[in-house]
Write an enzyme that holds these catalytic residues in place. Structure first.
Site, PDB file in Angstrom:
ATOM      1  N   CYS A  97       0.749  -1.204   0.113  1.00 32.05           N
ATOM      2  CA  CYS A  97       0.169   0.285   0.017  1.00 32.05           C
ATOM      3  C   CYS A  97       0.796   1.391  -0.153  1.00 32.05           C
ATOM      4  CB  CYS A  97      -0.875   0.003   1.161  1.00 32.05           C
ATOM      5  SG  CYS A  97      -2.243   1.057   0.693  1.00 32.05           S
ATOM      6  N   ARG A 131     -12.290   7.028  -1.349  1.00 37.58           N
ATOM      7  CA  ARG A 131     -11.067   6.129  -1.016  1.00 37.58           C
ATOM      8  C   ARG A 131     -11.445   4.755  -1.901  1.00 37.58           C
ATOM      9  NH1 ARG A 131      -7.276   7.736   2.093  1.00 37.58           N
ATOM     10  NH2 ARG A 131      -6.674   5.718   2.635  1.00 37.58           N
ATOM     11  N   HIS A 197      -3.599  -5.174   2.116  1.00 36.74           N
ATOM     12  CA  HIS A 197      -3.399  -5.536   3.741  1.00 36.74           C
ATOM     13  C   HIS A 197      -3.987  -6.702   4.304  1.00 36.74           C
ATOM     14  CE1 HIS A 197      -2.120  -1.308   4.214  1.00 36.74           C
ATOM     15  NE2 HIS A 197      -3.223  -1.043   3.429  1.00 36.74           N
TER      16      HIS A 197
HETATM   17  N1  GLN Z   1      -1.817   7.044   2.195  1.00 37.86           N
HETATM   18  C1  GLN Z   1      -2.035   6.131   1.326  1.00 37.86           C
HETATM   19  C2  GLN Z   1      -3.220   6.401   0.431  1.00 37.86           C
HETATM   20  O1  GLN Z   1      -4.198   6.447   1.376  1.00 37.86           O
HETATM   21  C3  GLN Z   1      -1.633   4.867   1.600  1.00 37.86           C
HETATM   22  C4  GLN Z   1      -2.791   4.155   2.645  1.00 37.86           C
HETATM   23  C5  GLN Z   1      -2.433   2.522   2.970  1.00 37.86           C
HETATM   24  O2  GLN Z   1      -1.089   2.551   2.996  1.00 37.86           O
HETATM   25  N2  GLN Z   1      -3.334   1.893   3.429  1.00 37.86           N
HETATM   26  O3  GLN Z   1      -3.530   6.247  -0.662  1.00 37.86           O
END
Ligand code: GLN
Length: 241
Positions: A97, A131, A197
């Site tokens: 990620c 998101r 994840h």
């Molecule tokens: N901060 C990054 C995003 O939101 C990665 C997030 C994460 O590692 N879950 O895209």
């Protein structure tokens, strides 16, 4: 007989570790020790140099945008050359990620552009829009036939692969790199990036074994994996497979 030792380096373990991403290291450790292989864990944080030859597997987990700012700049300044040298000699790099985003050329965050180490031909942009969140399953082939990886994604950044990059897999369920082109993650040689994840390796023990094989140049005998298989099946079901 001297069994080999897997030497792992965790990059920025205090800053780049969300959704229990450090569980990935626990799985690598357990699967080595259960087989009588050695396991060593080192780390490299802000300002610390990296020895490309001292480790077989370099690991970086996910992170919040605000932690990525300091990590991105530090990684380019103090670890970029070593990561390229490590990839060149086919050490394994696994990035999840936020860490995955920093393997590319850049992460555009509004007016700010965070630099990446340029190990893989990809760019990430944070555009307005929801998101990309939820359970995810992809199909990939790491040289042992098509397999499923299942996990959980939560990212605001959308990643687009360049012509020289290969996706890690094809999205079966979920959003993947950008929610539109059905690619997920990226692979270049032994460098692997993914949005998954879960943590990733507890839900996909087969990937942990494959990474150990690639890092040490060995073939591993199977273990008694009924619990691990149940975890994998549960992650697949959560993703709707
Ligand atoms: N901060 C990054 C995003 O939101 C990665 C997030 C994460 O590692 N879950 O895209």
């Amino acid at each position: 007989m001297n069994e080999p030792t897997l030497r792992v380096c965790a990059l920025y373990p205090d800053l780049m570790n969300i959704y229990a991403d450090r569980g990935n290291i626990a799985v690598l450790r357990a699967r080595c020790l259960w087989r009588g292989l050695g396991f060593e864990l080192g780390s490299a944080g802000l300002g610390e140099p990296l020895d490309p030859d001292a480790h077989d597997l370099f690991y970086i987990g996910g992170g919040q945008d605000r932690d990525q700012v300091s990590v991105a700049r530090d990684m380019v300044a103090t670890k970029r050359a070593a990561l390229h040298a490590a990839a060149e000699r086919e050490a394994v790099v696994l990035a999840v990620c936020g860490g995955y985003q920093l393997l590319g050329h850049s992460y555009q965050l509004g007016a700010d552009e965070l630099p990446g180490v340029g190990l893989v031909d990809l760019r990430t942009v944070r555009t307005p829009g929801p998101r990309l969140i939820g359970n995810c399953a992809i199909e990939c082939d790491l040289g042992t036939g098509p397999r499923v990886l299942a996990g959980f994604e939560n990212h605001g950044g959308r990643t687009y692969l360049g012509a020289a990059a290969q996706p890690l897999g094809r999205v079966l369920r979920g959003h993947g790199n950008n929610g539109s082109d059905r690619t997920e993650g990226a692979r270049r040689g032994n460098v692997f990036g993914t949005y998954l994840h879960g943590p990733l390796l507890p839900k996909n023990h087969w990937l942990a074994d494959r990474l150990i094989e690639l890092a040490l140049g060995v073939r591993l005998a199977p273990l008694e994996d009924s619990l691990e298989l149940a975890a994998h099946e549960s992650a697949r079901r959560a993703a709707g497979l």
